[in-house]
Design a protein around this motif. Structure first.
Motif, mmCIF file in Angstrom:
data_model
loop_
_atom_site.group_PDB
_atom_site.id
_atom_site.type_symbol
_atom_site.label_atom_id
_atom_site.label_comp_id
_atom_site.label_asym_id
_atom_site.label_seq_id
_atom_site.Cartn_x
_atom_site.Cartn_y
_atom_site.Cartn_z
ATOM 1 N N LYS A 78 -26.474 22.321 15.295
ATOM 2 C CA LYS A 78 -25.448 21.553 16.076
ATOM 3 C C LYS A 78 -25.907 21.163 17.677
ATOM 4 N N HIS A 79 -25.420 20.155 18.181
ATOM 5 C CA HIS A 79 -26.205 19.822 19.812
ATOM 6 C C HIS A 79 -24.846 19.154 20.314
ATOM 7 N N TYR B 78 -32.957 19.081 18.697
ATOM 8 C CA TYR B 78 -32.891 17.925 19.196
ATOM 9 C C TYR B 78 -33.442 17.873 20.577
ATOM 10 N N ALA C 65 -33.621 12.176 12.559
ATOM 11 C CA ALA C 65 -34.098 12.468 13.826
ATOM 12 C C ALA C 65 -35.405 11.938 13.947
ATOM 13 N N ALA D 206 -29.924 15.318 8.834
ATOM 14 C CA ALA D 206 -30.197 14.928 10.115
ATOM 15 C C ALA D 206 -31.660 15.280 10.687
ATOM 16 N N ASP E 16 -25.298 16.806 22.560
ATOM 17 C CA ASP E 16 -25.478 15.568 22.547
ATOM 18 C C ASP E 16 -25.386 14.675 21.232
ATOM 19 N N GLU E 17 -24.967 15.380 20.062
ATOM 20 C CA GLU E 17 -24.848 14.985 18.666
ATOM 21 C C GLU E 17 -23.577 15.010 18.460
ATOM 22 N N ARG F 93 -35.927 14.905 21.627
ATOM 23 C CA ARG F 93 -35.591 14.220 23.049
ATOM 24 C C ARG F 93 -37.026 14.141 23.741
ATOM 25 N N THR G 199 -24.067 23.768 21.402
ATOM 26 C CA THR G 199 -25.178 23.815 20.927
ATOM 27 C C THR G 199 -25.664 25.190 20.227
#
Length: 180
Positions: free
Chosen positions: A40-41, A56, A100, A96, A43-44, A60, A49
């Motif tokens: 989990k983040h 992530y 990504a 995911a 930004d997602e 980035r 997070t």
């Protein structure tokens, strides 16, 4: 190797370009021995997070560096994590991860979901696989540390991303480089 500090504070555009970025994001939230909170983040779109969600941040950094170098660097990325990543969040966390990595070169990518016929809500991943896109590739494989001189069984997923070609599978699946 340079220690760049807290991963959340690194700007890939300001970091000296490198050919390979290798990382193993925290595994506690995807491990079968952990609480299974998943990848989990904020930004997602998540409320928080998780430690494993720091994955992530590395993606980035890779994207920032590629933007700053017009897609030249990094050429490759290597990610390592626990096999629990295959089943975390009913297999959706590994989905995911694949999306990504592929999105570094193709922001419109959509990875098919390998559903379990007995449990259609669950994704089931092969222990090895490869995705080949337009001038990029991603390959993953489960390896066991016992074949490299470690006196214990310690399985891990290794993923190689080739952001400039279709060589990830050739790198990861070269048969004469492995014992056992």
């Amino acid at each position: 190797m340079k220690h760049l500090g807290n991963v959340t504070e690194i700007n890939g555009a300001e970091t000296e370009p490198v050919d390979i970025i290798t990382f193993g994001s925290p595994c506690q939230d995807m491990s079968v021995a952990g609480k299974r909170e998943g990848l989990k983040h904020k930004d997602e779109g998540h409320d928080e997070t998780t430690r494993s969600g720091l994955f992530y941040e590395a993606i980035r950094i890779i994207k920032e560096m590629r933007d700053a170098t017009n897609g030249e660097y990094p050429k490759y990325a290597v990610w390592e994590n626990v096999p629990g990543a295959f089943s975390s969040n009913k297999g959706r966390d590994f989905h995911a991860v694949l999306e990504a990595f592929c999105s570094v070169c193709d922001s419109t990518v959509s990875i098919p979901e390998p559903c379990d016929t007995k449990r259609p809500d669950k994704l089931v991943w092969n222990k090895a696989g490869e995705i080949v896109g337009d001038n990029y590739s991603v390959a993953w494989r489960t390896l066991d540390a016992q074949y490299w001189g470690v006196p214990q069984r310690r399985k891990r997923i290794y993923l190689v991303a080739d952001f400039r070609g279709q060589r990830a599978g050739k790198i990861l699946f070269k048969p004469d480089s492995l014992r056992g």
